[in-house]
Scaffold this active site. Structure first.
Site: not given
Ligand code: WQD
Length: 322
Positions: A117, A141, A145
């Site tokens: 990841s 997490y 990985k």
């Molecule tokens: C993306 C962006 C939020 C929801 C995570 C894990 C990563 C991988 C993928 C597993 C961020 C923003 C989100 C909302 C928002 N997981 N957001 N409003 O955090 O980049 O990655 O998932 O392998 O390890 O950390 O993904 O989809 O949660 O967020 O503004 O309602 O969207 O703050 O900037 P993230 P995400």
């Protein structure tokens, strides 16, 4: 001559199974069905229900099905939950992998494709993240990985395992509505959930040092993730002993949260909705975008699907489930 896909009944695993069977590979799915679902496993593909902590069952499965390689996707994957339950994450993700590697060593299976990841990088301070960018995971997490990658690299050096660790960036979309993500843990489904509840989607912070102030990510279609696994498996079939690859899977293109939310509103016909800007979510890096140069060079792989396809197909999956 089969490939074992652990976690093959989950969202990403089911797409990998689909890509591999369509590519002419024989596949066996191994899944504990804790978050996966048997109805994602296509007819004709054997499903063994079991835990990756069960070494004896893993060994029996390898022998019964003539397994030559493993795509190891089964894992716990929620960053927030990993902070609350680190021991559980280490057990499932690290001890689970170690148990699998022992079962592979005991049965002479020498090919492994591993789900890693972008979480291994933590808060990278670069425009494009290469595989040589320092890894400083920010959650248990991400630690599991990275430790998994170390374990695999050590096994490759010590006893000839051939392996590819694939560092996924932000996965979205679905090949068919039935295979879509059932969880609501990432931006795209979280926006859908808000829209369905008649509430505006939330943007977690717009004061980041990015062009529009919102976080930038590299979104990649799950079908592209799946085709990268098939390419990696084929590469390992030809690889020499001890080969150990670490590859980003991304498009190499950044999209801001605001841009994504606007596109989601357009694709789902909610153009009149105004997103709500809320406080930053703790721990979010401003920008995480892959350099996809190495995977292109090593596997000849590039992403083929764009943002609208991801959003449109995810929306069809959401409507199928809700
Ligand atoms: C993306 C962006 C939020 C929801 C995570 C894990 C990563 C991988 C993928 C597993 C961020 C923003 C989100 C909302 C928002 N997981 N957001 N409003 O955090 O980049 O990655 O998932 O392998 O390890 O950390 O993904 O989809 O949660 O967020 O503004 O309602 O969207 O703050 O900037 P993230 P995400």
């Amino acid at each position: 001559m089969s490939w074992l896909v652990t976690g093959g009944a989950g969202y990403i695993g089911a797409h990998v199974v689909r890509a591999m069977t369509e590519g002419g590979e024989r596949v066996v799915v191994y899944d504990d069905l804790s978050t996966g679902s048997a109805d994602r496993v296509p007819e004709g593909v054997p499903l063994v229900v079991g835990s990756v902590l069960d070494g004896a069952l893993l060994e029996r499965t390898v022998r019964d099905h003539g397994v030559v390689g493993v795509v190891h996707i089964a894992a716990k994957k929620q960053v927030g939950e990993s902070v609350e339950r680190p021991l559980h994450y280490y057990r499932e993700n690290v001890t689970g992998l170690q148990t699998l590697l022992e079962a592979m060593a005991a049965t002479g299976v020498d090919r492994l494709v591993f789900s890693s990841s972008a979480a291994v990088y933590g808060m990278p301070d670069v425009d494009l993240v290469t595989e040589d960018t320092p890894c400083v995971p920010m959650s248990p997490y991400g630690e599991t990985k990275l430790i998994g990658e170390w374990l695999i690299a050590a096994a490759a050096r010590a006893h000839g395992l051939k392996a590819a660790a694939l560092r996924y960036f932000n996965v979205a979309g679905a090949a068919t509505p039935e295979l879509s993500d059932s969880g609501v843990f990432n931006l795209v489904p979280m926006v859908f959930e808000r829209l369905e509840a008649g509430r505006p989607p939330r943007v977690f912070g717009d004061d980041y040092a990015t062009p529009d102030g919102t976080c930038v990510r590299d979104y990649i279609h799950v079908q592209d993730i799946a085709s990268a696994h098939l390419a990696a498996a084929r590469r390992l079939n030809e690889a020499s002993e001890g080969t150990s690859l670490v590859l980003n899977i991304g498009r190499g293109e950044g999209s801001s949260v605001r841009e994504m939310v606007d596109r989601i509103l357009k694709v789902t016909g909610h153009d009149d909705v105004v997103p709500e800007v809320t406080a930053r979510r703790p721990g979010d890096p401003a920008r995480v975008v892959a350099s996809a140069d190495r995977i292109r060079a090593e596997l000849g792989w590039t992403a083929g699907h764009g943002l609208d396809e991801m959003i449109e197909s995810a929306w069809q999956g959401w409507r199928h489930r809700h």
